[in-house]
Design an enzyme around this catalytic site. Structure first.
Site, PDB file in Angstrom:
ATOM      1  N   ASN A 163      36.858  43.187  40.317  1.00  0.00           N
ATOM      2  CA  ASN A 163      37.416  43.161  38.967  1.00  0.00           C
ATOM      3  C   ASN A 163      36.748  44.221  38.096  1.00  0.00           C
ATOM      4  OD1 ASN A 163      38.447  42.546  36.447  1.00  0.00           O
ATOM      5  ND2 ASN A 163      37.250  40.661  36.213  1.00  0.00           N
ATOM      6  N   HIS A 199      31.400  37.278  30.828  1.00  0.00           N
ATOM      7  CA  HIS A 199      32.496  36.643  31.575  1.00  0.00           C
ATOM      8  C   HIS A 199      32.239  35.157  31.821  1.00  0.00           C
ATOM      9  CE1 HIS A 199      34.055  40.687  33.441  1.00  0.00           C
ATOM     10  NE2 HIS A 199      34.389  40.536  32.172  1.00  0.00           N
ATOM     11  N   CYS A 258      26.826  40.507  38.637  1.00  0.00           N
ATOM     12  CA  CYS A 258      28.064  41.146  39.101  1.00  0.00           C
ATOM     13  C   CYS A 258      28.003  42.667  39.123  1.00  0.00           C
ATOM     14  CB  CYS A 258      29.241  40.683  38.246  1.00  0.00           C
ATOM     15  SG  CYS A 258      29.586  38.917  38.399  1.00  0.00           S
ATOM     16  N   LYS A 314      27.098  44.325  44.438  1.00  0.00           N
ATOM     17  CA  LYS A 314      27.962  43.763  45.474  1.00  0.00           C
ATOM     18  C   LYS A 314      27.111  43.316  46.660  1.00  0.00           C
ATOM     19  CE  LYS A 314      31.742  44.775  43.277  1.00  0.00           C
ATOM     20  NZ  LYS A 314      32.642  43.714  42.782  1.00  0.00           N
ATOM     21  N   HIS A 350      28.269  37.697  43.376  1.00  0.00           N
ATOM     22  CA  HIS A 350      29.114  37.010  44.357  1.00  0.00           C
ATOM     23  C   HIS A 350      28.662  37.429  45.753  1.00  0.00           C
ATOM     24  CE1 HIS A 350      31.884  36.001  41.045  1.00  0.00           C
ATOM     25  NE2 HIS A 350      31.681  37.251  40.647  1.00  0.00           N
ATOM     26  N   HIS A 406      26.325  38.660  31.752  1.00  0.00           N
ATOM     27  CA  HIS A 406      27.258  39.311  30.837  1.00  0.00           C
ATOM     28  C   HIS A 406      28.191  38.240  30.269  1.00  0.00           C
ATOM     29  CE1 HIS A 406      29.216  39.395  34.801  1.00  0.00           C
ATOM     30  NE2 HIS A 406      30.389  39.453  34.183  1.00  0.00           N
ATOM     31  N   ASP A 464      32.241  33.373  34.489  1.00  0.00           N
ATOM     32  CA  ASP A 464      31.369  32.983  35.597  1.00  0.00           C
ATOM     33  C   ASP A 464      29.897  33.214  35.285  1.00  0.00           C
ATOM     34  OD1 ASP A 464      31.605  35.738  35.659  1.00  0.00           O
ATOM     35  OD2 ASP A 464      32.074  35.881  37.787  1.00  0.00           O
ATOM     36  N   HIS A 492      29.801  46.656  36.125  1.00  0.00           N
ATOM     37  CA  HIS A 492      30.908  45.699  36.244  1.00  0.00           C
ATOM     38  C   HIS A 492      31.423  45.308  34.868  1.00  0.00           C
ATOM     39  CE1 HIS A 492      33.112  42.047  37.282  1.00  0.00           C
ATOM     40  NE2 HIS A 492      32.373  41.412  36.396  1.00  0.00           N
TER      41      HIS A 492
END
Length: 249
Positions: A193, A101, A181, A184, A223, A99, A103, A162
């Site tokens: 977030n 973001h 993301c 999880k 993550h 996506h 990271d 997310h």
């Protein structure tokens, strides 16, 4: 004696996996998942969250390489690309972000200067343009199969989570799913977030992911540790708990 033998046999695969991990710098480590697939963890400061480890993937085929997400900046991305070149003897030719973001696309500018072709959800492209970020070149809406010298990298947009634009990438020859993301890890207890999330759509998106990839051998989240398909249901439980807690009067 038999008990000891069984215990050693159970631990042996873990030892083999551990041998395939390598730390290439203080803030980047890499683990091999299969002959052609590696997952990396890059550690960087993210505003409001402190030092955060973020996952990405490296896919290798016939001396060509694809990155699924980049580290958060050009310097870490350059270090990762150099390691792929020097240690895996492969040229990074392809990039697919999960996506928009940092990271995920933080090192896109560096990759573009190296001539790497990038493929992304059209929503990701539109958001990157809107926010003045480096923009991926090639867009898709529902799905796209990118060929890494004949090896299929199957990209799917199954709905928001997310982030409104988050996708998954399926590697059918390896039975590996990069969920990014949207997913999880098994140790996660917080939704994390959600400043750009579609929380309402998230559980339905996860249902689609679970139905589409029931045979995934490895599932890699954005993550935390990789696992199996149980990450999908675990994430759904976290999201539903958040929805329930915020809907109470």
């Amino acid at each position: 004696m038999k008990t000891v033998f069984i215990l050693i046999s159970m631990l042996f695969p873990v030892a083999v996996m551990a041998q395939k991990s390598v730390k290439i710098s203080d803030d980047i480590s890499i683990t091999q998942l299969s002959d052609k697939v590696y997952t990396y963890v890059s550690l960087a400061e993210i505003e409001g969250w402190g030092m955060v480890p973020s996952n990405g993937m490296i896919v290798i085929n016939n001396h060509q390489a694809a990155l699924l997400d980049t580290p958060i900046n050009d310097a870490q991305t350059e270090m990762l690309v150099n390691w792929v070149t020097d240690s895996l003897h492969a040229k990074v030719t392809t990039f697919i972000p999960n996506h928009w973001h940092g990271d995920c696309i933080g090192g896109l500018g560096y990759l573009q200067r190296k001539g790497v072709q990038s493929y992304a959800n059209q929503m990701t492209i539109d958001l990157a343009k809107e926010k003045g970020l480096p923009v991926p070149e090639h867009g898709f809406t529902d799905s796209l199969t990118v060929s890494l010298d004949g090896m299929p990298l199957q990209c799917y947009y199954l709905g928001g989570g997310h982030a409104t634009d988050n996708i998954v990438v399926w590697l059918p020859t390896e039975n590996i799913l990069f969920g990014g993301c949207m997913l999880k890890d098994n140790q996660a207890t917080s939704i994390g977030n959600i400043s750009d999330a579609d929380v309402t759509a998230w559980p339905k998106t996860l249902d689609k992911v679970k139905a589409k990839f029931p045979s995934a051998r490895y599932v890699v989240p954005g993550h935390g540790d990789y696992g199996g398909t149980e990450l999908i249901e675990h994430t759904k439980q976290i999201v539903n708990q958040y929805i329930e807690s915020t809907s109470k009067p």
